[in-house]
Design an enzyme around this catalytic site. Structure first.
Site, PDB file in Angstrom:
ATOM      1  N   ASP A 185       0.992  -1.206   0.083  1.00  0.00           N
ATOM      2  CA  ASP A 185      -0.008   0.026   0.049  1.00  0.00           C
ATOM      3  C   ASP A 185       0.981   1.165  -0.136  1.00  0.00           C
ATOM      4  OD1 ASP A 185      -2.034   1.718   0.184  1.00  0.00           O
ATOM      5  OD2 ASP A 185      -3.092   0.951   1.578  1.00  0.00           O
TER       6      ASP A 185
HETATM    7  C1  BGC Z   1      -5.195   3.539  -0.063  1.00  0.00           C
HETATM    8  C2  BGC Z   1      -4.947   2.539  -1.007  1.00  0.00           C
HETATM    9  C3  BGC Z   1      -4.947   3.120  -2.578  1.00  0.00           C
HETATM   10  C4  BGC Z   1      -3.597   3.952  -2.539  1.00  0.00           C
HETATM   11  C5  BGC Z   1      -3.228   4.555  -3.696  1.00  0.00           C
HETATM   12  C6  BGC Z   1      -3.588   4.365   0.143  1.00  0.00           C
HETATM   13  O1  BGC Z   1      -3.851   5.191   0.769  1.00  0.00           O
HETATM   14  O2  BGC Z   1      -4.972   2.768   1.271  1.00  0.00           O
HETATM   15  O3  BGC Z   1      -6.277   1.674  -1.125  1.00  0.00           O
HETATM   16  O4  BGC Z   1      -4.665   2.064  -3.378  1.00  0.00           O
HETATM   17  O5  BGC Z   1      -3.487   4.822  -1.487  1.00  0.00           O
HETATM   18  O6  BGC Z   1      -4.093   5.557  -3.799  1.00  0.00           O
END
Ligand code: BGC
Length: 808
Positions: free
Chosen positions: A229
């Protein structure tokens, strides 16, 4: 290794750099080696491709894309075919926009209705969540784009999500929090997976060998890539050793250096690095091959229509007294509620889609055969009372045969990065609906909310339609249902409890400490209400139709059950038939019943059909922490077919042989888990369940690089405490304005180390060490490290870049 030829040509600097991102969304490319990059974008209820400045919080604009209903909504359809169709439509749009990896679906378990991201997740039940997720994955990947189920795993709380240790027993981990991912990987054949921010039992998800290697790759046979993530990498070398491939978004070359140093000190082996590079190469090369000759167009109108069909199939009719719905044609109707004018059709945060168009109820209702006496916003979205608008609404309501009241949770209630602290809708909406109920008894409520809400006011309504967050084409879908063009067929994918206090993790959620203890164990959602006999307002699996169904003739054999379903009404319609399994007097504690299968069946009026639901490897299994395997307890199981978890239509017994008599528990040491009364589990019982000591979650002492910025309130440094106060004031101001600032929320909850992980190399981990020293009151040592680190970082980055250039 599949790509030995390329790997042999790569220098260690190239390999290490390849394993982390080069910008907000892309992996690194290496021209000399013929390695292109891949582009990731958020999903999954629409493609969020940022062509300009990138961010992971949904702040900057993205290119227009179809905004489908969110996962929480689609789960209400219980329709895997629909999930696959949405998936393939998403895949097509992603391909057209040059997106190779779509970051979704999200399938964390809705442990509490309070989780701010519940609107992005499918269900409180892992089987349903897994099946729906697998259907999206199949659809997305059928177009040559990789899906990325997220967030793996046990990431059911937004508050301090990056600095949280989920403490969970192995059985609960397997049965509740991993089963959905297992289905998405084994059945959906997901080719990427996103590791979560949090720790699980003291090890970051992204460094968790048990999770990423033993379970994901070894047990489930996952042959794709693990992507962190955004900012979830802690120690890149440990991550790579555990099975993680790509650190995102852009740590600059700091993480690459960390990896090379990790190699030198034995944290990670060369063979681990080569394997991770090989897996990533395979993904990158395949994805680029898939994208060759791609179309850059997609049919916006056709996709809008799919979004409309999806919204119509997913809405859930909770109540319909006196068959007030569908509305009789020509009937006079007052349209009330701000949501009819400005729909709430998606949630906030990284999943935010820029829709190709948006339908509204007030813009479309005149196309239906209804006599509209007027339209009024009724209440204001900011929660303030507005006497004039309220009067306008009440006057209209008094003149109409039926009042359609559009209401629900405001935009500021649900978002990535924060959890709700109650389950209520705004009081000004409640006030109005109570008054409307007094001037007109024919009140029909249309709810927009991404998660379960308390509904102490539900008796005011003759009919209630829960639409969740139903995407850009939601308005037309709702009107089709209200007027009877579409017969509703959605069923709840989560229970609607009477009050927050009834939820199983009420006392444990959200955790305000360093650890989040999953003391309620398996008893999530209906598994708890059912076992502990807690009445709910609307049970899991519940939803009405304009027709009625009759179930009969159940037969069970060792492979599954069959029964006859008949549509006894005068309208065509679809029914979601649910298979539940129970074992009375089980030696291994278990919820009263659990969902083990389902099928959505469409029947013409008067038609009947034989329905077969097969058993699978999950029907009778439980995870035995003693044998460390999935096992089956021998016994006489009750096999049930229900129209909801609380409405069992047919049941029969079936004797099933066991696989072991080596049972894992001593019931006398964990009585609450045998009774299901788990709201107040004492330490000794929880310890018995965990099989280890309960980790200390208290915040105290010196702050470390993995502590969240919001913990600076007890920092030794006055400067840090001042910074904390400023940040808190800014957060408070934004919260009070009704529009929480996602940037501030993110900074507030992020650990210090994230500064090195998300600043494109401008801040190194050495500089973070300096910041932490400063925060802990060692001003001069801290500043010295920050300044020295700054210059050393710039020098090392340059040297690294030169080595990369030299290899070219
Ligand atoms: C989120 C993810 C997301 C990623 C990219 C993170 O803060 O938890 O679900 O895919 O950002 O935007």
């Amino acid at each position: 290794m599949k790509h030995q030829d390329i790997i042999e040509k790569m220098t260690i600097e190239e390999k290490a750099a390849f394993l982390s991102g080069k910008g907000e969304w892309q992996s690194r490319d290496f021209e000399r080696l013929g390695i292109p990059s891949v582009f990731c974008s958020d999903g999954p209820h629409g493609v969020r491709k940022q062509a300009g400045a990138g961010d992971h919080l949904g702040l900057n604009a993205s290119v227009p894309a179809t905004c489908f209903p969110t996962a929480a909504t689609i789960a209400g359809s219980w329709d895997e075919e629909l999930g696959e169709e949405i998936g393939s439509t998403l895949g097509e749009e992603a391909m057209a926009e040059g997106v190779n990896v779509l970051l979704g679906p999200g399938l964390n378990i809705k442990r509490s209705p309070l989780c701010g991201r519940n609107f992005e997740y499918f269900s409180e039940d892992p089987y349903l969540a897994g099946k729906m997720a697998a259907s999206y994955v199949k659809g997305i990947q059928s177009k040559g784009v990789y899906a990325c189920p997220k967030h793996f795993a046990v990431n059911s709380q937004e508050l301090r999500r990056m600095a949280m240790n989920s403490v969970i027993d192995e059985r609960t981990l397997r049965e509740i929090y991993l089963t959905g991912f297992e289905i998405a990987v084994k059945e959906g054949k997901a080719k990427t997976i996103m590791s979560a921010y949090n720790e699980i039992n003291g090890t970051y998800a992204n460094e968790n060998k048990h999770l990423l290697n033993d379970i994901l790759r070894e047990e489930w046979g996952f042959d794709g890539i693990v992507i962190t993530d955004w900012g979830a990498s802690n120690d890149h070398a440990r991550g790579v050793a555990a099975g993680s491939n790509l650190e995102m978004p852009n740590p600059g070359l700091d993480s690459a250096r960390e990896l090379i140093e990790g190699l030198k000190c034995g944290k990670v082996k060369m063979s681990d690095i080569d394997e991770r590079v090989d897996e990533l190469l395979d993904a990158v090369l395949t994805l680029n091959e898939n994208a060759k000759g791609k179309s850059e167009e997609f049919d916006k109108n056709a996709h809008h229509n799919i979004a409309r069909k999806a919204a119509a199939e997913s809405a859930i009719l909770l109540k319909n007294e006196g068959a007030i719905l569908p509305l009789k044609s020509g009937i006079s109707v007052a349209v009330i509620g701000d949501f009819a004018f400005v729909p709430r059709y998606q949630g906030a945060g990284s999943s935010l889609v820029n829709p190709t168009k948006i339908e509204t109820v007030v813009g479309m209702i005149d196309n239906y055969n209804l006599k509209i006496v007027g339209k009024s916003r009724g209440y204001s979205r900011d929660g303030e009372e507005d006497a004039a608008t309220r009067k306008e609404a009440l006057d209209l309501a008094a003149k109409a045969d039926v009042v359609l009241f559009f209401f629900g949770l405001n935009e500021d209630s649900e978002s990535e990065g924060m959890d709700r602290n109650h389950m209520r809708i705004p009081q000004n909406q409640i006030n109005l609906l109570q008054e409307l109920g007094q001037v007109n008894p024919n009140l029909v409520g249309i709810i927009s909310a991404g998660s379960a809400i308390e509904m102490p006011w539900h008796h005011h309504f003759k009919a209630l339609l829960h639409c969740y967050l139903n995407g850009q084409a939601g308005a037309g879908a709702v009107l089709d249902i209200l007027t009877g063009d579409v017969n509703p067929s959605g069923k709840l994918s989560e229970s609607i409890p009477r009050r927050l206090e009834d939820t199983s993790c009420y006392r444990y959620y959200p955790s305000r400490e360093r650890t989040s203890e999953y003391r309620e164990s398996l008893y999530v959602g209906y598994r708890y209400y059912d076992t502990a006999n807690i009445p709910v307002l609307y049970p899991f699996g519940f939803g009405l139709s304009y027709t009625s169904f009759e179930y009969s003739n159940m037969k069970a054999d060792k492979d599954g059950v069959s029964f006859i379903l008949k549509n006894c009404g005068s309208r065509d319609g679809a029914e979601v038939c649910q298979l539940y399994v129970s074992l009375k007097g089980a030696k291994v504690f278990r919820p009263k019943k659990e969902l083990k299968g389902f099928k959505k069946i469409f029947l013409k009026a008067g038609e009947s059909k034989e329905v077969r639901i097969s058993f699978d490897d999950k029907t009778f299994r439980y995870f035995n922490v003693k044998t460390n395997k999935w096992e089956i307890e021998e016994g006489n199981y009750t096999i049930m077919i229900g129209a909801s978890s609380a409405d069992i239509k047919l049941s029969t017994g079936l004797y099933v042989d066991g696989t072991t008599t080596d049972y894992p528990y001593d019931a006398s040491g964990i009585p609450s888990y045998y009774s299901g009364n788990i709201q107040l589990v004492e330490d000794n019982e929880y310890r018995n369940l965990l099989g280890t000591d309960i980790p200390d979650g208290k915040w105290s002492g010196l702050l470390g690089k993995n502590d969240a910025i919001c913990q600076m309130y007890y920092a030794k440094s006055g400067l840090a405490r001042f910074a904390y106060k400023r940040l808190t004031a800014m957060k408070k101001k934004a919260d009070e304005s009704g529009k929480p600032d996602l940037n501030i929320l993110f900074i507030y909850n992020m650990p210090f180390r994230a500064m090195a992980k998300m600043t494109a190399g401008a801040v190194s981990s050495e500089m973070v060490d300096g910041i932490v020293r400063l925060v802990n009151g060692h001003f001069f040592k801290g500043v010295g490290k920050i300044i020295g680190g700054y210059f050393r970082n710039a020098k090392r980055n340059k040297e690294y870049e030169n080595r990369l250039k030299k290899a070219e």
